[in-house]
Design a protein around this motif. Structure first.
Motif, PDB file in Angstrom:
ATOM      1  N   GLU C  19      28.118  -7.175  -9.372  1.00 32.52           N
ATOM      2  CA  GLU C  19      27.761  -7.074 -10.740  1.00 32.52           C
ATOM      3  C   GLU C  19      28.908  -7.031 -11.707  1.00 32.52           C
ATOM      4  O   GLU C  19      28.618  -6.337 -12.607  1.00 32.52           O
ATOM      5  CB  GLU C  19      26.833  -5.444 -11.511  1.00 32.52           C
ATOM      6  CG  GLU C  19      25.262  -6.128 -10.673  1.00 32.52           C
ATOM      7  CD  GLU C  19      24.183  -5.246 -11.023  1.00 32.52           C
ATOM      8  OE1 GLU C  19      24.092  -5.437 -11.636  1.00 32.52           O
ATOM      9  OE2 GLU C  19      23.443  -4.142  -9.966  1.00 32.52           O
ATOM     10  N   HIS C  66      28.193 -11.647  -8.600  1.00 30.12           N
ATOM     11  CA  HIS C  66      26.771  -9.741  -8.039  1.00 30.12           C
ATOM     12  C   HIS C  66      27.232  -9.640  -7.210  1.00 30.12           C
ATOM     13  O   HIS C  66      27.190  -8.160  -7.471  1.00 30.12           O
ATOM     14  CB  HIS C  66      25.719 -11.064  -8.189  1.00 30.12           C
ATOM     15  CG  HIS C  66      25.183 -10.802  -9.805  1.00 30.12           C
ATOM     16  ND1 HIS C  66      24.493  -9.561 -10.226  1.00 30.12           N
ATOM     17  CD2 HIS C  66      25.535 -11.795 -11.297  1.00 30.12           C
ATOM     18  CE1 HIS C  66      24.735 -10.100 -11.673  1.00 30.12           C
ATOM     19  NE2 HIS C  66      24.700 -11.081 -11.874  1.00 30.12           N
ATOM     20  N   VAL C 265      33.137  -6.424 -17.536  1.00 32.97           N
ATOM     21  CA  VAL C 265      32.463  -4.886 -16.908  1.00 32.97           C
ATOM     22  C   VAL C 265      31.424  -5.341 -15.372  1.00 32.97           C
ATOM     23  O   VAL C 265      31.623  -6.492 -15.388  1.00 32.97           O
ATOM     24  CB  VAL C 265      31.026  -5.152 -17.449  1.00 32.97           C
ATOM     25  CG1 VAL C 265      30.119  -3.703 -17.256  1.00 32.97           C
ATOM     26  CG2 VAL C 265      31.344  -5.543 -19.839  1.00 32.97           C
ATOM     27  N   ARG C 267      30.642  -2.115 -12.094  1.00 35.46           N
ATOM     28  CA  ARG C 267      29.924  -1.319 -11.307  1.00 35.46           C
ATOM     29  C   ARG C 267      30.729  -1.345 -10.441  1.00 35.46           C
ATOM     30  O   ARG C 267      30.904  -2.108  -9.463  1.00 35.46           O
ATOM     31  CB  ARG C 267      28.670  -1.633 -10.546  1.00 35.46           C
ATOM     32  CG  ARG C 267      27.417  -1.445 -11.793  1.00 35.46           C
ATOM     33  CD  ARG C 267      25.731  -1.788 -10.740  1.00 35.46           C
ATOM     34  NE  ARG C 267      24.636  -2.158 -12.436  1.00 35.46           N
ATOM     35  CZ  ARG C 267      24.071  -0.592 -12.385  1.00 35.46           C
ATOM     36  NH1 ARG C 267      24.840   0.714 -11.985  1.00 35.46           N
ATOM     37  NH2 ARG C 267      23.661  -0.693 -13.205  1.00 35.46           N
TER      38      ARG C 267
END
Lengths: 477, 322, 288
Positions: C19, C66, C265, C267
């Motif tokens: 992501e 993603h 940004v 994860r």
């Protein structure tokens, strides 16, 4: 109940004199006469327990256990006769229209700024100015889906606008709950009145949101984005979502894939068309705003820019509701609408202006000084109630950063009788009115009357011990 | 439905069910303590230790208290903030869950869970005497009944309702396996007063799961271990039997999937189906001939697996896990 | 002057990333004095870019990945023609120009570039202590800018590794050593204190054979100040020169925050970054 009631300085909304209520209050005054003090106490406790049971509490910050307290509440309503309300309504619609035009202008051609009607520096250097949304074609050019305009009445009872809240005004749920509790606990009060019902406004709210759908679908997916249950306005969020029948989501429920926003459901991703967000701008998208935000949705701003989702209220609205910009709203009304303001402002001095500053500094004990980027009744100097030390402290702060302050004459806020300490006392009130902007602009028929329950206090904010009253807009008379 | 909401519904139901089971167990121990003083352990072991064992929380207990006496055990089981399975914590978690989905559940249900929480909190500062415990237990049982009353009467039978069912029945099945397991082990350790002991022992177990009356209606007042085991594990009609609970789980699952299981839900379907079949075709005599404890342990393990597959299938708790 | 620029940024993620969503401001500017003739942004793993122009006129690409990946490579390659000329050192402001510079209208028009930001804020005493004397000695505001640049060049040390992208002007003022970003932020602060609109510029510097120039191993940063009639004037305090055709502009803004070349940004675990920048001159005629 009114034997010992004192009508002193200022405008009393209920009582003309010690024993003569104003026309709109005559019937209520009569009903109240039948109540004994212990009976009122019992009823009051009943009301409080309903608030607690429903979880209508606000979280006391700076308290490790997350103590929740029920919202202080008073049962004497603020009553607004139909004609008076009609005037307020027109004034609010006018004001919000102008403010929306202002926001559209500021984030596009900035004509009002280049023409010098509003100082350009005040706007583009504001911490709420949001370059990220400049030139974004926002759905229906609607920046202000919902606003909360705070009104006060002065010594003669004339309504003035005290503050505009164009970001995430909260409190609507309390309006409903106050009414619900009043109907349940004090049904007698309503006997002789025909009060405007609050029931239909959720339809207005929902359709205003649906109209923002950039895809103009038959049945768009609308969600309310909340920071979560620890936010002090969480009750407001859940209540509105529930009543509108829309999904209450948190940032972690949403994801952006290829510039489209989806919510994560138990059966996979579902596209979202309209987001009514109750998260502040800075936390909405860690990619483009505060990178440490865990509340937001990475990529949300880009999806918005791509025109794939509507966000209400618009981003960057803070440039129009700051205390320094407030003073220019009457000019905006003249500039964009070519009309005279229906509801006046409270006169405001800008301390960045040397002449006004000198005037204000020479009269600090008479004035109210506010920091332009503060809210909730904090960072305020109320001259007539301040100690000399406090005044001197503020003088230093003003001189340190004059552009951060504005000053206003101390307005003697109107009073409404309030049941405190076992008797009736006139307490200062203001009124937060809600305006919903969709295809049509609707003023919510009522509002949150906030009352300063501490003796003599002028601060009505719930974070500082203020309470709430039901507001009745009368259908006739 | 949002997976976060599905997760909250599931855990709200599990926690309400868990609090109720805790309370029922305490109630039975209270009765036994009064009526059958001879079963009090003179080694100084508390009568409450099986309860702590049922929640598999001995090590947590020992880290919090110096010794296992009545007061410490009871505090641990009822109002201890540090025990995630105490009644207070279960109710508090259920309330947190409910609060994150106001609007998705009937507002009466929220008000109930909210009031429930405040009612349990009132016991925090009380000395836990027998009569206080009775009050607490009655209150918990009554709240649980109201909880289901509201759900039954006011909740639409959509996915939200099915997730509540799944949470409730999985918790109930798993807890039943554990209760029977713990109490049957207790029996093996005691040889004296065999018959009388067995009678009282198993009727207490039946009471703890509200099965006593319906058992007697079915089998008469003959409390036989194998019949009790059969009733609690395999009865098709008793609403707390493991078989009944798992059949309800399967039904809730198929309702969510509209009877048509797609590939992403296959593993869960197979798991649940096999488990149901195992209980539907099992014979109590056969189970008792083999290792009874192993059978029950296996059921618990399978229930755990179902819980995990449920989470992956519907993305429950996925976000917190990362 | 025509240049070819190749910038490679390679991110490694410990334990992988998912992501991930990123924004890139690497496309050189096209406008007065410069044109970007060709630009490609290559992404590995591959991803689609969405482009938009931000408030300050910079071209921004947004892309996301993603699926789980352990490495991300962003390669920007550009052909740029620069014909801007450095302002002659002897340039002076006319009285009319100085008058306009101090007018309310001018200040409001460039208000964004006059306000202190989190990077440029200095305590008022600190700012005036450093500049009062220079300001008094200056013939006009442009002369002041020149003197500030000289002051930074002579009194401050160019030293990589002692500061970070988070370093504020105030800290640099105390430490007196840092890199081009720090020189730029402090210069912005000292110009704005005296009401001279100033903005941050990110870009590349072509050093070629000139080994005295600092800052071609990575992206460079300098200042543009706004004067009536002259428009935006580029000043490079790290090298104490007026900006000419060796400087290739990429993005402008109020401070570093507005021009961050790549931000994202995702994860996952910690990341490491390796960047390389190469600037080739395709022709050298007319290089100052």
């Amino acid at each position: 109940m009114f034997e010992n009631y004192v009508v002193d300085s200022g405008y009393d909304e209920m009582m003309r004199g010690a024993d003569s209520p104003r026309d709109a209050y005559v019937r209520l005054h009569r009903t109240l006469a039948d109540f004994s003090e212990p009976e009122l106490h019992t009823r009051y406790r009943m009301a409080q327990s309903i608030f607690l049971r429903q979880g209508i509490t606000f979280t006391v910050y700076h308290d490790e256990r997350g103590t929740e307290r029920p919202m202080p509440f008073d049962f004497i309503p603020k009553i607004i006769p139909a004609a008076e309300w009609e005037h307020i309504e027109r004034g609010l619609v006018q004001r919000v229209k102008a403010l929306n035009a202002f926001l559209e202008d500021v984030y596009n051609d900035q004509e009002i700024l280049y023409e010098g009607v509003v100082p350009r520096d005040l706007i583009v250097t504001s911490e709420y100015f949001c370059p990220q949304v400049a030139h974004v074609a926002i759905p229906r050019r609607n920046h202000i889906f919902m606003s909360g305009i705070d009104l006060i009445r002065n010594e003669t009872g004339e309504y003035h606008v005290l503050e505009d809240n164009l970001r995430n005004p909260s409190g609507m749920a309390y309006v409903y709950q106050n009414r619900y509790v009043m109907r349940k606990v004090f049904p007698e009060f309503f006997r002789d009145y025909s009060v405007r019902s609050l029931a239909t406004y959720f339809t207005d709210l929902l359709s205003a949101l649906q109209q923002l759908d950039p895809h103009e679908r038959q049945n768009p997916t609308v969600v309310l984005l909340t920071p979560g249950m620890y936010n002090s306005a969480y009750f407001d969020h859940s209540f509105l979502a529930q009543q509108m029948g829309i999904e209450l989501v948190e940032g972690r429920d949403l994801v952006v894939v290829d510039r489209v926003v989806y919510m994560k459901t138990s059966h996979g991703l579902q596209e979202v068309d309209v987001i009514y967000r109750r998260i502040d701008d800075a936390f909405l998208d860690p990619l483009e705003f505060r990178s440490d935000s865990l509340l937001g949705v990475p990529g949300l701003m880009d999806a918005y820019r791509a025109g794939n989702v509507a966000i209400a209220n618009g981003l960057g609205n803070g440039v129009a509701d700051d205390k320094a910009v407030y003073a220019y709203v009457p000019d905006m009304i003249r500039y964009y609408l070519g009309e005279q303001p229906i509801l006046p402002n409270v006169p405001t001095y800008h301390l960045s202006n040397p002449e006004e500053r000198e005037f204000v500094l020479s009269r600090l004990p008479e004035l109210v000084v506010k920091q332009t980027d503060s809210s909730g009744g904090y960072n305020m100097l109320i001259g007539p109630q301040a100690q000399e030390m406090e005044i001197e402290h503020f003088r230093k702060r003003i001189l340190g950063a004059p552009h951060k302050f504005v000053a206003q004459p101390t307005v003697q806020l109107s009073k409404v009788p309030t049941f405190v300490g076992g008797g009736m006392r006139g307490c200062h009130v203001d009124l937060r009115a809600f305006v919903i902007q969709g295809e049509h602009t609707t003023v919510f028929g009522g509002g949150l009357a906030r009352v300063a329950m501490k003796d003599g206090s002028l601060i009505v904010n719930s974070s500082q011990g203020g309470g709430a009253k039901d507001t009745w807009v009368l259908v006739d008379g | 439905m949002l997976s976060r909401v599905a997760d909250a519904l599931y855990w709200m139901a599990r926690n309400v069910e868990r609090a109720e089971n805790d309370a029922r167990l305490i109630a039975v121990q209270l009765v036994r303590q009064l009526e059958h003083a001879e079963f009090r352990d003179d080694m100084g072991h508390s009568l409450w230790s099986p309860l702590i064992h049922i929640n598999a929380s001995e090590s947590l207990f020992l880290s919090l208290y110096e010794r296992m006496d009545d007061q410490s055990s009871l505090e641990f089981l009822t109002v201890a903030d540090k025990n995630p399975n105490s009644i207070l914590r279960c109710v508090s978690t259920a309330r947190q869950n409910a609060r994150t989905m106001l609007g998705m559940i009937p507002s009466e249900l929220w008000e109930l869970v909210n009031t429930y929480y405040y009612s349990v909190r009132e016991y925090e500062n009380e000395t836990l005497r027998t009569e206080t415990l009775h009050r607490l237990v009655d209150m918990v049982k009554s709240f649980s009944l109201q909880f289901w009353g509201i759900i039954d009467a006011a909740m639409s039978r959509g996915d939200a309702y099915q997730f509540v069912r799944m949470g409730t029945f999985l918790e109930r099945a798993q807890k039943m396996a554990r209760i029977v397991d713990v109490y049957s082990q207790g029996v093996e350790e005691r040889q004296t007063h065999q018959q009388a002991f067995e009678y009282h022992h198993w009727s207490a177990v039946l009471q703890s799961v509200s099965a006593h009356e319906s058992y007697v209606l079915k089998h008469g007042a003959r409390i036989l271990p194998e019949r009790v085991g059969e009733y609690l594990l395999l009865d098709p009609l008793f609403p707390r039997s493991i078989r009944y609970c798992l059949e309800q789980m399967l039904d809730a699952f198929l309702t969510i999937e509209h009877g048509e299981v797609k590939s992403y839900a296959r593993t869960l379907h197979v798991q649940l189906g096999k488990l149901c079949a195992k209980l539907q075709y099992a014979e109590i005599e056969e189970i008792l001939q083999q290792d009874f404890h192993a059978f029950l342990a296996n059921i618990q393990w399978e229930c755990n697996q179902v819980g995990q597959h449920l989470a992956t299938t519907y993305y429950l708790g996925a976000m917190d896990a990362e | 002057m025509k240049y070819h620029i190749l910038q490679v940024n390679q991110y490694q993620y410990a334990g992988g990333a998912t992501e991930s969503i990123n924004q890139v401001r690497l496309r050189p500017y096209t406008g007065e004095g410069q044109a970007c003739l060709d630009f490609t942004l290559d992404l590995q793993p591959q991803s689609k870019c969405a482009w938009h122009k931000d408030y300050f006129g910079n071209e921004v690409a947004t892309f996301s990945i993603h699926a789980k990946h352990s490495q991300l490579t962003v390669t920007a390659s550009a052909d740029v023609d620069v014909w801007a000329e450095a302002l002659p050192t002897e340039t002076q402001l006319s009285d009319a120009m100085s008058g306009e510079l101090t007018s309310t209208e001018f200040r409001r028009r460039y208000a964004e570039y006059l306000a202190a930001t989190s990077y440029t804020a200095l305590p008022p005493e600190a700012a005036t202590a450093e500049t009062d004397e220079l300001w008094r000695a200056s013939r006009d505001a442009l002369d002041y800018v020149r003197r500030i640049s000289d002051f930074l060049y002579t009194e401050f040390t160019y030293h990589a590794g002692v500061t970070t992208v988070e370093t504020k002007a105030e800290e640099f003022l105390a430490r007196k050593s840092g890199v081009c970003q720090d020189f730029t932020h402090l210069m912005l602060a000292l110009c704005r204190v005296h009401q001279i609109p100033a903005r941050y510029v990110s870009g590349y510097l072509y050093c070629g054979e000139n080994t005295a120039l600092r800052g071609d191993a990575a992206m460079h940063a300098w200042v543009e100040v706004m004067f009536p009639t002259l428009g935006w004037v580029g000043v490079d305090p790290t090298n104490h020169v007026f900006v000419g055709s060796r400087h290739i502009r990429v993005a402008v803004g109020r401070d570093y925050r507005d021009i961050v070349p790549i931000k994202g940004v995702y994860r996952g675990g910690a990341q490491t970054l390796e960047t390389s920048v190469r600037v080739h001159a395709l022709e050298t005629a007319g290089l100052q």
